[in-house]
Design a protein around this motif. Structure first.
Motif, PDB file in Angstrom:
ATOM      1  N   MET A 101      23.282  -4.152   2.462  1.00  0.00           N
ATOM      2  CA  MET A 101      22.749  -5.198   3.327  1.00  0.00           C
ATOM      3  C   MET A 101      21.748  -4.631   4.330  1.00  0.00           C
ATOM      4  SD  MET A 101      24.799  -7.856   5.792  1.00  0.00           S
ATOM      5  CE  MET A 101      25.664  -8.540   4.381  1.00  0.00           C
ATOM      6  N   GLY A 102      22.085  -3.459   4.903  1.00  0.00           N
ATOM      7  CA  GLY A 102      21.170  -2.844   5.856  1.00  0.00           C
ATOM      8  C   GLY A 102      19.860  -2.430   5.216  1.00  0.00           C
ATOM      9  N   ILE A 103      19.917  -1.868   4.005  1.00  0.00           N
ATOM     10  CA  ILE A 103      18.695  -1.477   3.305  1.00  0.00           C
ATOM     11  C   ILE A 103      17.854  -2.704   2.968  1.00  0.00           C
ATOM     12  CG2 ILE A 103      17.814  -0.414   1.197  1.00  0.00           C
ATOM     13  CD1 ILE A 103      20.212   1.447   1.252  1.00  0.00           C
ATOM     14  N   GLY A 104      18.514  -3.779   2.562  1.00  0.00           N
ATOM     15  CA  GLY A 104      17.773  -5.007   2.258  1.00  0.00           C
ATOM     16  C   GLY A 104      17.074  -5.572   3.472  1.00  0.00           C
ATOM     17  N   LEU A 105      17.760  -5.562   4.632  1.00  0.00           N
ATOM     18  CA  LEU A 105      17.125  -6.043   5.853  1.00  0.00           C
ATOM     19  C   LEU A 105      15.941  -5.176   6.252  1.00  0.00           C
ATOM     20  CD1 LEU A 105      20.281  -6.977   7.962  1.00  0.00           C
ATOM     21  CD2 LEU A 105      18.692  -8.534   6.846  1.00  0.00           C
ATOM     22  N   PHE A 106      16.075  -3.857   6.057  1.00  0.00           N
ATOM     23  CA  PHE A 106      14.972  -2.950   6.389  1.00  0.00           C
ATOM     24  C   PHE A 106      13.751  -3.230   5.516  1.00  0.00           C
ATOM     25  CE2 PHE A 106      12.703   0.982   5.353  1.00  0.00           C
ATOM     26  CZ  PHE A 106      12.244   1.331   6.614  1.00  0.00           C
ATOM     27  N   LEU A 107      13.965  -3.422   4.203  1.00  0.00           N
ATOM     28  CA  LEU A 107      12.841  -3.698   3.312  1.00  0.00           C
ATOM     29  C   LEU A 107      12.203  -5.043   3.628  1.00  0.00           C
ATOM     30  CD1 LEU A 107      14.314  -2.428  -0.079  1.00  0.00           C
ATOM     31  CD2 LEU A 107      12.692  -1.269   1.412  1.00  0.00           C
ATOM     32  N   ALA A 108      13.034  -6.034   3.963  1.00  0.00           N
ATOM     33  CA  ALA A 108      12.482  -7.344   4.313  1.00  0.00           C
ATOM     34  C   ALA A 108      11.635  -7.262   5.584  1.00  0.00           C
ATOM     35  CB  ALA A 108      13.607  -8.352   4.478  1.00  0.00           C
ATOM     36  N   THR A 109      12.119  -6.487   6.568  1.00  0.00           N
ATOM     37  CA  THR A 109      11.358  -6.328   7.804  1.00  0.00           C
ATOM     38  C   THR A 109      10.034  -5.609   7.561  1.00  0.00           C
ATOM     39  OG1 THR A 109      13.447  -6.246   9.036  1.00  0.00           O
ATOM     40  CG2 THR A 109      11.466  -5.446  10.159  1.00  0.00           C
ATOM     41  N   ALA A 110      10.076  -4.557   6.728  1.00  0.00           N
ATOM     42  CA  ALA A 110       8.841  -3.826   6.416  1.00  0.00           C
ATOM     43  C   ALA A 110       7.841  -4.714   5.699  1.00  0.00           C
ATOM     44  CB  ALA A 110       9.166  -2.598   5.567  1.00  0.00           C
ATOM     45  N   ALA A 111       8.326  -5.552   4.763  1.00  0.00           N
ATOM     46  CA  ALA A 111       7.421  -6.463   4.061  1.00  0.00           C
ATOM     47  C   ALA A 111       6.803  -7.472   5.020  1.00  0.00           C
ATOM     48  CB  ALA A 111       8.178  -7.185   2.943  1.00  0.00           C
ATOM     49  N   GLY A 112       7.594  -7.943   5.990  1.00  0.00           N
ATOM     50  CA  GLY A 112       7.044  -8.875   6.972  1.00  0.00           C
ATOM     51  C   GLY A 112       5.962  -8.250   7.831  1.00  0.00           C
ATOM     52  N   ILE A 113       6.163  -6.986   8.216  1.00  0.00           N
ATOM     53  CA  ILE A 113       5.154  -6.298   9.032  1.00  0.00           C
ATOM     54  C   ILE A 113       3.860  -6.109   8.246  1.00  0.00           C
ATOM     55  CG2 ILE A 113       4.629  -4.129  10.207  1.00  0.00           C
ATOM     56  CD1 ILE A 113       7.587  -3.939  10.930  1.00  0.00           C
ATOM     57  N   VAL A 114       3.989  -5.701   6.972  1.00  0.00           N
ATOM     58  CA  VAL A 114       2.795  -5.523   6.136  1.00  0.00           C
ATOM     59  C   VAL A 114       2.063  -6.847   5.959  1.00  0.00           C
ATOM     60  CG1 VAL A 114       2.011  -4.903   3.832  1.00  0.00           C
ATOM     61  CG2 VAL A 114       3.735  -3.506   4.960  1.00  0.00           C
ATOM     62  N   TYR A 115       2.819  -7.904   5.744  1.00  0.00           N
ATOM     63  CA  TYR A 115       2.196  -9.223   5.590  1.00  0.00           C
ATOM     64  C   TYR A 115       1.432  -9.617   6.846  1.00  0.00           C
ATOM     65  CZ  TYR A 115       1.737 -14.281   5.111  1.00  0.00           C
ATOM     66  OH  TYR A 115       1.254 -15.554   5.073  1.00  0.00           O
ATOM     67  N   TYR A 116       2.020  -9.340   7.999  1.00  0.00           N
ATOM     68  CA  TYR A 116       1.362  -9.724   9.254  1.00  0.00           C
ATOM     69  C   TYR A 116       0.043  -9.002   9.427  1.00  0.00           C
ATOM     70  CZ  TYR A 116       0.366 -10.017  14.230  1.00  0.00           C
ATOM     71  OH  TYR A 116      -0.255 -10.198  15.429  1.00  0.00           O
ATOM     72  N   PHE A 117       0.042  -7.677   9.185  1.00  0.00           N
ATOM     73  CA  PHE A 117      -1.162  -6.899   9.452  1.00  0.00           C
ATOM     74  C   PHE A 117      -2.233  -7.096   8.382  1.00  0.00           C
ATOM     75  CE2 PHE A 117       1.681  -4.547  12.284  1.00  0.00           C
ATOM     76  CZ  PHE A 117       0.867  -4.424  13.386  1.00  0.00           C
ATOM     77  N   THR A 118      -1.868  -7.501   7.175  1.00  0.00           N
ATOM     78  CA  THR A 118      -2.855  -7.653   6.116  1.00  0.00           C
ATOM     79  C   THR A 118      -3.357  -9.085   5.955  1.00  0.00           C
ATOM     80  OG1 THR A 118      -1.053  -7.940   4.510  1.00  0.00           O
ATOM     81  CG2 THR A 118      -1.940  -5.716   4.807  1.00  0.00           C
ATOM     82  N   VAL A 119      -2.554 -10.063   6.339  1.00  0.00           N
ATOM     83  CA  VAL A 119      -2.922 -11.459   6.106  1.00  0.00           C
ATOM     84  C   VAL A 119      -3.330 -12.167   7.389  1.00  0.00           C
ATOM     85  CG1 VAL A 119      -2.105 -13.675   5.210  1.00  0.00           C
ATOM     86  CG2 VAL A 119      -1.439 -11.550   4.089  1.00  0.00           C
ATOM     87  N   THR A 120      -2.569 -11.969   8.440  1.00  0.00           N
ATOM     88  CA  THR A 120      -2.817 -12.730   9.670  1.00  0.00           C
ATOM     89  C   THR A 120      -3.720 -12.013  10.669  1.00  0.00           C
ATOM     90  OG1 THR A 120      -0.878 -11.792  10.792  1.00  0.00           O
ATOM     91  CG2 THR A 120      -0.526 -13.744   9.435  1.00  0.00           C
ATOM     92  N   LYS A 121      -4.104 -10.784  10.381  1.00  0.00           N
ATOM     93  CA  LYS A 121      -4.954 -10.064  11.331  1.00  0.00           C
ATOM     94  C   LYS A 121      -6.303 -10.758  11.498  1.00  0.00           C
ATOM     95  CE  LYS A 121      -6.822  -5.472  12.291  1.00  0.00           C
ATOM     96  NZ  LYS A 121      -6.932  -4.063  11.807  1.00  0.00           N
TER      97      LYS A 121
END
Length: 316
Positions: A101-121
């Motif tokens: 569960m912890g690894i899944g949350l970490f990957l989900a958080t990392a994907a959200g950060i990448v999405y923010y910097f690549t799409v919403t910037k």
């Protein structure tokens, strides 16, 4: 010898304990068979010895303390039991950061950060540009002027050729390894964003590329070079004096190394700006290397709308 055996036998008769020992020992058969018949030991003596040997030493503990003593001396079953191998379940516990569960949350958080910097910037940059307070300016910079050059198709053009539309002008050279291609790509992205966000303003801005290296950038070379950029780009070249006059009109600095051999490769140092000119040939704004395509598109849309709101028209 027989006299000694007789004396020894008499002595043994009067010793009950020694007689008992000799009676139980294998020496009895050898010794008494050699020195005479075995002595007869009284039953009372043997019984007393056996009773003495079977007695237990007196205990000083009370009956209540005996169970406690027995429990104290009782061996621990865990001590003598076979040790089991340690469990590996603790390596991935259910609630730790290394759990599934912890690894899944970490990957989900990392994907959200990448999405923010690549799409919403880009969206954030556009929003900031719109919210930025407008700065009032007085007067106009003395940028732009008359020139006569040749386009990539061999046609002679002047500054009046592009009147009636906004012009986005950039100075560079075809052999530039990185800066010129990046800036020209950015210009094309800004034009695409402008026309995508406001289709009514399509084909209102003409992108223009003017070379700073007329020695190598012929019309044919420029035509081949512009194939990798926006399809509406127009490339201009000319003699060294013609190019220098155009650069002077736009306040563009350029310099190439002195004493260059005919086939020697070299780089040209030049200003890195994109100039926005209005349909009347007047300077509007300049965009440096630090301005992204989204900012350029938003600013050009605002400038064009201001020009149209003033009652002027733009050719398409």
């Amino acid at each position: 010898m027989r006299a000694f055996g007789s004396v020894f036998s008499k002595a043994v008769r009067h010793t009950g304990f020694l007689g008992h020992v000799c009676h139980q020992s294998p020496l009895r058969a050898g010794v008494f068979s050699r020195f005479g018949p075995a002595p007869v030991i009284p039953r009372s003596s043997t019984q007393s010895i056996r009773a003495y040997s079977s007695e237990k030493p007196p205990s000083s503990s009370s009956p209540e303390e005996k169970p406690k003593q027995e429990e104290a001396h009782k061996p621990d079953n865990d001590t003598f039991s076979e040790k089991k191998p340690p469990s590996r379940d603790h390596l991935l516990p259910a609630t730790s950061p290394l759990s599934p569960m912890g690894i899944g949350l970490f990957l989900a958080t990392a994907a959200g950060i990448v999405y923010y910097f690549t799409v919403t910037k880009e969206r954030v940059a556009q929003k900031r540009a719109q919210e930025k307070p407008q700065i009032e300016t007085y007067g106009k910079a003395a940028i732009g002027g008359a020139y006569e050059l040749t386009d990539q198709n061999g046609n002679v053009v002047t500054d009046t050729t592009f009147r009636g539309k906004f012009a986005l002008v950039y100075f560079g050279f075809c052999h530039c390894p990185d800066i010129c291609p990046d800036e020209m790509d950015k210009m094309g992205d800004a034009l695409d964003a402008l026309e995508r966000d406001n289709p009514k303003l399509a084909n209102t801005v003409q992108p223009i590329f003017i070379t700073c290296d007329p020695q190598r950038d012929s019309p044919e070379a420029i035509k081949e070079y512009l194939k990798q950029f926006h399809p509406r780009f127009v490339g201009l070249t000319g003699s060294f004096d013609q190019v220098r006059k155009a650069c002077k009109a736009y306040r563009v600095y350029f310099s190439k190394p002195p004493k260059v051999a005919p086939n020697q490769d070299y780089l040209v140092d030049h200003s890195i700006f994109s100039y926005l000119m209005d349909p009347d040939g007047e300077f509007v704004d300049v965009y440096g290397k630090d301005k992204p395509a989204g900012f350029m598109a938003t600013d050009m849309e605002r400038r064009i709308n201001q020009y149209l709101d003033a009652g002027r028209t733009i050719e398409k």
